[in-house]
Design a protein around this motif. Sequence first.
Motif, PDB file in Angstrom:
ATOM      1  N   ASN A 293       4.836   6.610 -54.317  1.00 14.70           N
ATOM      2  CA  ASN A 293       4.335   5.818 -53.183  1.00 14.70           C
ATOM      3  C   ASN A 293       5.479   5.258 -52.336  1.00 14.70           C
ATOM      4  N   GLY A 294       6.538   6.080 -52.175  1.00 10.06           N
ATOM      5  CA  GLY A 294       7.640   5.696 -51.300  1.00 10.06           C
ATOM      6  C   GLY A 294       8.740   4.882 -51.950  1.00 10.06           C
ATOM      7  N   ASN A 295       8.610   4.533 -53.220  1.00  9.39           N
ATOM      8  CA  ASN A 295       9.621   3.719 -53.916  1.00  9.39           C
ATOM      9  C   ASN A 295      10.277   4.511 -55.040  1.00  9.39           C
ATOM     10  N   ASN A 296      11.614   4.407 -55.156  1.00  6.90           N
ATOM     11  CA  ASN A 296      12.261   4.979 -56.330  1.00  6.90           C
ATOM     12  C   ASN A 296      12.325   3.919 -57.421  1.00  6.90           C
ATOM     13  N   ILE A 297      12.836   4.300 -58.584  1.00  7.02           N
ATOM     14  CA  ILE A 297      12.800   3.375 -59.727  1.00  7.02           C
ATOM     15  C   ILE A 297      13.697   2.160 -59.488  1.00  7.02           C
ATOM     16  N   ALA A 298      14.786   2.319 -58.728  1.00  2.00           N
ATOM     17  CA  ALA A 298      15.651   1.178 -58.430  1.00  2.00           C
ATOM     18  C   ALA A 298      14.960   0.200 -57.491  1.00  2.00           C
ATOM     19  N   ASP A 299      14.163   0.723 -56.560  1.00  2.00           N
ATOM     20  CA  ASP A 299      13.404  -0.151 -55.663  1.00  2.00           C
ATOM     21  C   ASP A 299      12.465  -1.053 -56.465  1.00  2.00           C
ATOM     22  N   LEU A 300      11.788  -0.466 -57.447  1.00  4.05           N
ATOM     23  CA  LEU A 300      10.847  -1.246 -58.253  1.00  4.05           C
ATOM     24  C   LEU A 300      11.586  -2.271 -59.117  1.00  4.05           C
ATOM     25  N   ALA A 301      12.726  -1.868 -59.674  1.00  2.00           N
ATOM     26  CA  ALA A 301      13.477  -2.776 -60.544  1.00  2.00           C
ATOM     27  C   ALA A 301      14.016  -3.980 -59.782  1.00  2.00           C
ATOM     28  N   ALA A 302      14.208  -3.844 -58.466  1.00  2.00           N
ATOM     29  CA  ALA A 302      14.755  -4.939 -57.671  1.00  2.00           C
ATOM     30  C   ALA A 302      13.689  -5.907 -57.176  1.00  2.00           C
ATOM     31  N   MET A 303      12.410  -5.565 -57.355  1.00  2.00           N
ATOM     32  CA  MET A 303      11.327  -6.424 -56.872  1.00  2.00           C
ATOM     33  C   MET A 303      11.098  -7.603 -57.811  1.00  2.00           C
ATOM     34  N   PRO A 304      10.790  -8.800 -57.279  1.00  2.00           N
ATOM     35  CA  PRO A 304      10.330  -9.889 -58.148  1.00  2.00           C
ATOM     36  C   PRO A 304       9.083  -9.452 -58.900  1.00  2.00           C
ATOM     37  N   THR A 305       8.936  -9.927 -60.108  1.00  2.00           N
ATOM     38  CA  THR A 305       7.795  -9.531 -60.942  1.00  2.00           C
ATOM     39  C   THR A 305       6.462  -9.726 -60.231  1.00  2.00           C
ATOM     40  N   ILE A 306       6.350 -10.814 -59.492  1.00  2.00           N
ATOM     41  CA  ILE A 306       5.079 -11.123 -58.839  1.00  2.00           C
ATOM     42  C   ILE A 306       4.729 -10.085 -57.779  1.00  2.00           C
ATOM     43  N   ASP A 307       5.744  -9.417 -57.189  1.00  2.00           N
ATOM     44  CA  ASP A 307       5.492  -8.328 -56.243  1.00  2.00           C
ATOM     45  C   ASP A 307       5.324  -7.003 -56.969  1.00  2.00           C
ATOM     46  N   LEU A 308       6.110  -6.808 -57.997  1.00  2.00           N
ATOM     47  CA  LEU A 308       6.099  -5.541 -58.727  1.00  2.00           C
ATOM     48  C   LEU A 308       4.741  -5.254 -59.337  1.00  2.00           C
ATOM     49  N   VAL A 309       4.062  -6.280 -59.826  1.00  2.00           N
ATOM     50  CA  VAL A 309       2.784  -6.044 -60.503  1.00  2.00           C
ATOM     51  C   VAL A 309       1.757  -5.435 -59.553  1.00  2.00           C
ATOM     52  N   SER A 310       1.741  -5.864 -58.298  1.00  2.00           N
ATOM     53  CA  SER A 310       0.768  -5.296 -57.349  1.00  2.00           C
ATOM     54  C   SER A 310       1.162  -3.888 -56.942  1.00  2.00           C
ATOM     55  N   VAL A 311       2.472  -3.627 -56.811  1.00  2.00           N
ATOM     56  CA  VAL A 311       2.930  -2.287 -56.445  1.00  2.00           C
ATOM     57  C   VAL A 311       2.628  -1.296 -57.557  1.00  2.00           C
ATOM     58  N   VAL A 312       2.893  -1.678 -58.787  1.00  2.00           N
ATOM     59  CA  VAL A 312       2.628  -0.792 -59.926  1.00  2.00           C
ATOM     60  C   VAL A 312       1.130  -0.570 -60.107  1.00  2.00           C
ATOM     61  N   SER A 313       0.347  -1.632 -59.946  1.00  2.00           N
ATOM     62  CA  SER A 313      -1.112  -1.517 -60.147  1.00  2.00           C
ATOM     63  C   SER A 313      -1.756  -0.579 -59.139  1.00  2.00           C
ATOM     64  N   ALA A 314      -1.093  -0.356 -58.005  1.00  3.06           N
ATOM     65  CA  ALA A 314      -1.649   0.529 -56.978  1.00  3.06           C
ATOM     66  C   ALA A 314      -1.388   2.000 -57.264  1.00  3.06           C
ATOM     67  N   ILE A 315      -0.600   2.305 -58.302  1.00  3.66           N
ATOM     68  CA  ILE A 315      -0.305   3.701 -58.652  1.00  3.66           C
ATOM     69  C   ILE A 315      -1.508   4.282 -59.393  1.00  3.66           C
ATOM     70  N   SER A 316      -2.053   5.362 -58.879  1.00  6.61           N
ATOM     71  CA  SER A 316      -3.289   5.933 -59.440  1.00  6.61           C
ATOM     72  C   SER A 316      -3.010   7.287 -60.084  1.00  6.61           C
ATOM     73  N   GLY A 317      -4.039   7.813 -60.742  1.00  3.90           N
ATOM     74  CA  GLY A 317      -3.941   9.109 -61.397  1.00  3.90           C
ATOM     75  C   GLY A 317      -4.168   8.984 -62.887  1.00  3.90           C
ATOM     76  N   SER A 318      -4.781   9.993 -63.474  1.00  2.00           N
ATOM     77  CA  SER A 318      -5.123   9.940 -64.893  1.00  2.00           C
ATOM     78  C   SER A 318      -3.889   9.917 -65.786  1.00  2.00           C
ATOM     79  N   VAL A 319      -2.835  10.618 -65.360  1.00  4.51           N
ATOM     80  CA  VAL A 319      -1.608  10.629 -66.162  1.00  4.51           C
ATOM     81  C   VAL A 319      -0.932   9.262 -66.116  1.00  4.51           C
ATOM     82  N   ALA A 320      -0.963   8.629 -64.946  1.00  2.00           N
ATOM     83  CA  ALA A 320      -0.272   7.354 -64.769  1.00  2.00           C
ATOM     84  C   ALA A 320      -1.029   6.177 -65.370  1.00  2.00           C
ATOM     85  N   ALA A 321      -2.353   6.284 -65.470  1.00  2.00           N
ATOM     86  CA  ALA A 321      -3.201   5.135 -65.818  1.00  2.00           C
ATOM     87  C   ALA A 321      -2.761   4.378 -67.069  1.00  2.00           C
ATOM     88  N   PRO A 322      -2.562   5.024 -68.205  1.00  2.11           N
ATOM     89  CA  PRO A 322      -2.192   4.238 -69.404  1.00  2.11           C
ATOM     90  C   PRO A 322      -0.814   3.590 -69.287  1.00  2.11           C
TER      91      PRO A 322
END
Length: 762
Positions: A293-322
């Motif tokens: 969704n436009g972010n690499n792993i370093a982008d996610l690691a640099a986000m405050p937790t309170i922002d990261l949780v919404s970005v991660v929760s928006a990732i969809s797909g059966s493989v990603a879900a668990p």
Amino acid sequence: MTASAPRKTAPRTNASREHGVIRVVGSREHNLKNISIEIPKKLITVFTGVSGSGKSSLVFDTIAAESQRQLNETFSSFVRHRLPHYGQPDVDSIENLAVAIVVDQKRLGGNARSTVGTATDIQALLRLLFSRVGKPFVGESSVFSFNHPEGMCTRCEGIGATNTVEIDALLDKSKSLNEGAIRFPPLAVGSARWKRYVLSGYFDNDKKLDAYSHEEWDLLLNAEPRKPPHPRKGWWASSMYEGLIPRFHRSFLGKSGERSTYAEALDRVVTSGPCPACHGARLKPDVLRSKINGNNIADLAAMPTIDLVSVVSAISGSVAAPIVAAIAGRLEHLIGIGLGYLSMDRQTSTLSGGESQRVKMLRHLGSSLTDLTYIFDEPSVGLHPRDVNQLIALLRELRDKGNTVLVVEHDPQVIAVADHVIDMGPGAGDKGGRVVFQGKVDDLERSDTLTGRFMKARPRPKVLVREPTGVMPLRDVTLHNLRNLSVDIPQGVLTAIVGVAGSGKSSLINGAFARRYPDAICIDQAALGGSSRSNTATYTEVLDPIRRLFAQANAVSASLFSANSIGACPGCKGLGITQIDMAFMDTIVSTCEVCHGRRFTDEVLAYELRGKNIDDVLRMSVADASQFFDSPDISPALDRVAEVGLDYMTLGQPLSSLSGGERQRIKLATELQNAGRIFILDEPTAGLHMSDVARLIGLLNRLVDNGATLLVVEHNLDVISQADWIVEMGPGAGRDGGRVIFEGRPEGMIVSRTSLTGQYLI
């Protein structure tokens, strides 16, 4: 467990019949007075009492130590060799002991590769997520690790930062090599490293550096290893010449460099900044191409937790879900314990003790295990009163799962929610070690113990405040979450810097203010200097005059009375103990058989000063030593230690055994005579009983009355209410903080619409 005392039966409580109990019989660890007690299981039990009263001796050194020791014995010898070793506590028996999980305040520490993400395993889950759904596919999970050769940036080796040698700081160009142009102690004139340059034959050693040609300058700084064709007499035949910069990186900044040895000198000539290749991302460019969704792993690691949780929760797909569910669950727990402002790339070495403890809590919050004993060491440390409620909810959650929760605590908010309270005392050291109250909180408040009396008190805002003698301005401060902040800090008064954890208090005071006003004395909880032999007497500088008194009284050399010199016991080298490494079994620490723990030879111990030998004196508490000595070289220092509430400590107590709060207070004791200075105190109430906080406030007021300026970063409401001026940071943490939301007097804070702290002073 020893059987040196007759077996006792612990008193049975009502709680014991309903839930079962942990029964401790005849505990004598440290200052405990052969106590027997029943602690209810599956409830929250809070242990209270003044510092040094025996709380930790009972909870950590007896119950936790024995639980972990017995658990370790269930593993194979191969595994035990790699586990922490715990000695047997001095107790007759402990019954109904469950597996204990200790969540203490020891900082997570670690090197530059240890981050919040690695400590919580969230980074490992992010790596797994990118290896499964990241586009384009660049490899398996290990490729996304900045600690793995396949993934780490080759320039910074996964650190994210590089060190730069500041040439102008390292070299004085107005001088020659012979005049000491290299301003770094290991390369001082006459040193072996300095000779590598003056004997190389490449330079006129009396020529000023600012007169060097371009070729000479490049040779001095950047030359790769080479054999000098015409070295001067004294050059080592097998040696290679190497430029200052590559030699500096290899000898002092490399993996096997001597950075710790010359840390202070290096700080003056080396600066650290983002790696120019990865710009702090730590990973290779090919790895960073993979995005979700436009972010690499370093982008996610640099986000405050309170922002990261919404970005991660928006990732969809059966493989990603668990994987997403697992990451989001842990992130929600981090937010729930008040750490929503932390990012996954935050180095663990930068976390405070309170933050470290809460990060450790994370791994237990999602656990479905029951019948465990969770042990917490002052979990409210570093928490704003608002966030203490979140902590309380977590303690209750652990209890409601069927676990026993034991908490050593001073905070009235936490004590108030206990199902059961055990108050230790009545005093500290030899005057403590007894159970002075056991029961419900309501009954504690009606009791006559120190804790009971102070539980009934409420902080009252100071009305008669001091007027500042001037101001210390800070302008356009940009540091961490502070953005162009300007504030005036008053002089000649007690100023409290308050706000939720992560709001910018430390950035403002320990960072910006300390840099702008370098003469300020910072008194924090960091480890004290010195060796393993350092103790209260050496740190307060009273040991030398004590040794001189012994020498004068007995007409012998003062060096005899040093455990580091000729008077030391030859069996233990003056340590008083011997240690035997038993491989996979516990290291055996035993009292020295030669001196019986007294550290000195019999000859030295035969010399006395008014009926006491040197060992007797080192075993004295500060309070007793103050009465024993009447010397201008000794009494004032001991009086200052007593004033900060450490009169229970012995003169020979090792500095390594002090808590963070004790370390801070003994530092404060050594500064009390410095009137008229600026002091920065970082949470000085940490580890203090409510009665000791009252004494500390009196001490702080005395310092200000003597002309000092005090800046206290604090959450304790008693201290805040007695400040002359308050600066509150906030309103939130991380990017939601970094602003001054209130400036004024305590009374004004109560009625302020912007203050988050004022409501707790009502």
